[in-house]
Design an enzyme around this catalytic site. Structure first.
Site, mmCIF file in Angstrom:
data_model
loop_
_atom_site.group_PDB
_atom_site.id
_atom_site.type_symbol
_atom_site.label_atom_id
_atom_site.label_comp_id
_atom_site.label_asym_id
_atom_site.label_seq_id
_atom_site.Cartn_x
_atom_site.Cartn_y
_atom_site.Cartn_z
ATOM 1 N N ILE A 138 68.183 69.000 36.945
ATOM 2 C CA ILE A 138 68.693 69.825 35.856
ATOM 3 C C ILE A 138 69.675 70.742 36.743
ATOM 4 O O ILE A 138 69.268 71.708 37.471
ATOM 5 C CB ILE A 138 67.492 70.907 35.257
ATOM 6 C CG1 ILE A 138 66.723 69.955 34.498
ATOM 7 C CG2 ILE A 138 68.314 71.751 34.289
ATOM 8 C CD1 ILE A 138 65.431 70.953 33.747
ATOM 9 N N CYS A 139 70.859 70.647 36.380
ATOM 10 C CA CYS A 139 71.992 71.533 37.153
ATOM 11 C C CYS A 139 71.576 72.979 37.100
ATOM 12 O O CYS A 139 71.944 73.655 38.091
ATOM 13 C CB CYS A 139 73.269 71.351 36.315
ATOM 14 S SG CYS A 139 74.674 72.404 36.998
#
Length: 259
Positions: A138-139
Site C-alpha cells: 500500500i503506497c
C-alpha cells in the site's frame, strides 16, 4: 512567468486516465503539448499499481467484485486506491524550470503543494527521504520524497517518470478515509483486518479527517493551482485536450494490461 495549461478532465476510467497522462508526456517531449497541470478523478474507482510492482498482495478478485478497475501506472511506487481521492498530474520540463535532478523536482512541486494546503489553513510538510517504512504493497503506508504529511500522517502520495527532458509527476490526494476499503482489498498474510486498519490509522489520514468536514474537490483544485503557481512561477490558463492528445491517449489506453 511561464504560461501553463490547466486541465480538469473530470472522472474517467482508469486506463484512459493513465493514457492521457502518458500522451501528454509524450507530446510534451515532442515539443507539441504545453506544460500542463491536470486534475482528474476515477469512474469507476480503481487501484493503480506501480510500474515495477510485479507481485503484490492486492486481491484482484475482490477488486472485480467491488467494481474497482486495476491499472498499471507509468510511474513507480506501490498500490494507490483511487476512491474518494483527487488526482493531479504535472507535465513539464527543463524549459519550464523543472530541475534535472529528481530530488530537486520533488522538492519544487512539493513546495507548491504545501503552499496550496496553507491556503486551506493546513500546516503540512514534505516527507523526509530518510523516514523508515514498513514492507507493504500500500503506497500510503510508505513515506518517500514527494509525499505530503499532516502531523506525521500521509495524505498525499506522488511519483514521477521522465521522457527525455520532460517530466510527468502525478499524485493522489485522499479526500475521505480509505481505511475500511483497504481492508477488503488485501490478501492478508499473518495479519488481521483489525491489525491492518490500526496500522493504516497510525500512518495515514485524509483531508476530510484533518478539516473535520466533507471536502469539495473544487476548493482543493483552486488552492493547489494557486500554490503551484507560486512555486513554478507559472500562470495557469484553462484549456482542453487537443484532438491529437486524446487520440494518442485512447490508443495507449487500449494497449494497457495488468500483470
Amino acid at each position: 512567468m511561464n504560461i501553463w495549461r490547466l486541465l480538469d478532465t473530470g472522472a474517467l476510467p482508469a486506463r484512459l486516465n493513465m493514457g492521457i497522462d502518458l500522451a501528454l508526456l509524450e507530446m510534451h517531449a515532442r515539443g507539441v503539448s504545453p506544460p500542463t497541470l491536470r486534475f482528474y478523478q476515477w469512474n469507476p474507482p480503481a487501484v493503480s499499481l506501480g510500474y515495477f510492482q510485479r507481485r503484490h498482495s492486492i486481491d484482484l478478485a475482490a477488486c472485480s467484485q467491488l467494481g474497482l478497475d486495476v491499472v498499471k501506472r507509468p510511474t513507480g511506487g506501490r498500490a494507490v486506491l483511487h476512491e474518494n481521492d483527487l488526482t493531479y498530474s504535472v507535465i513539464a520540463g527543463v524549459t519550464e524550470g523543472i530541475p534535472v535532478k529528481l530530488k530537486d523536482a520533488y522538492k519544487l512541486l512539493g513546495e507548491g503543494l504545501v503552499h496550496g494546503f496553507r491556503l486551506l489553513g493546513l500546516d503540512t510538510v514534505r516527507a523526509a527521504d530518510h523516514l523508515s517504512a514498513p514492507e507493504t504493497d500500500i503506497c500510503f503506508m510508505r513515506y518517500a520524497e514527494g509525499d505530503i504529511l499532516y502531523e506525521g500522517k500521509k495524505f498525499v502520495g506522488s511519483a514521477l517518470t521522465l521522457k527525455g527532458s520532460s517530466m510527468l509527476q502525478h499524485g493522489s490526494l485522499v479526500l475521505e478515509s480509505q481505511r475500511e476499503r483497504w481492508t477488503s482489498l488485501m490478501i492478508l498474510q499473518g495479519h488481521s483486518n483489525e491489525g491492518l486498519n490500526q496500522h493504516l490509522e497510525s500512518r495515514t489520514t485524509s483531508l476530510g479527517e484533518i478539516l473535520g468536514r466533507r471536502i469539495n474537490p473544487n476548493e482543493v483544485k483552486t488552492a493547489l493551482t494557486a500554490g503551484l503557481a507560486m512555486s513554478l512561477n507559472a500562470e495557469f490558463q484553462a484549456g482542453d485536450l487537443t484532438y491529437d492528445e486524446l487520440a494518442l491517449a485512447q490508443e495507449i489506453a487500449s494497449n494497457q494490461s495488468v500483470r
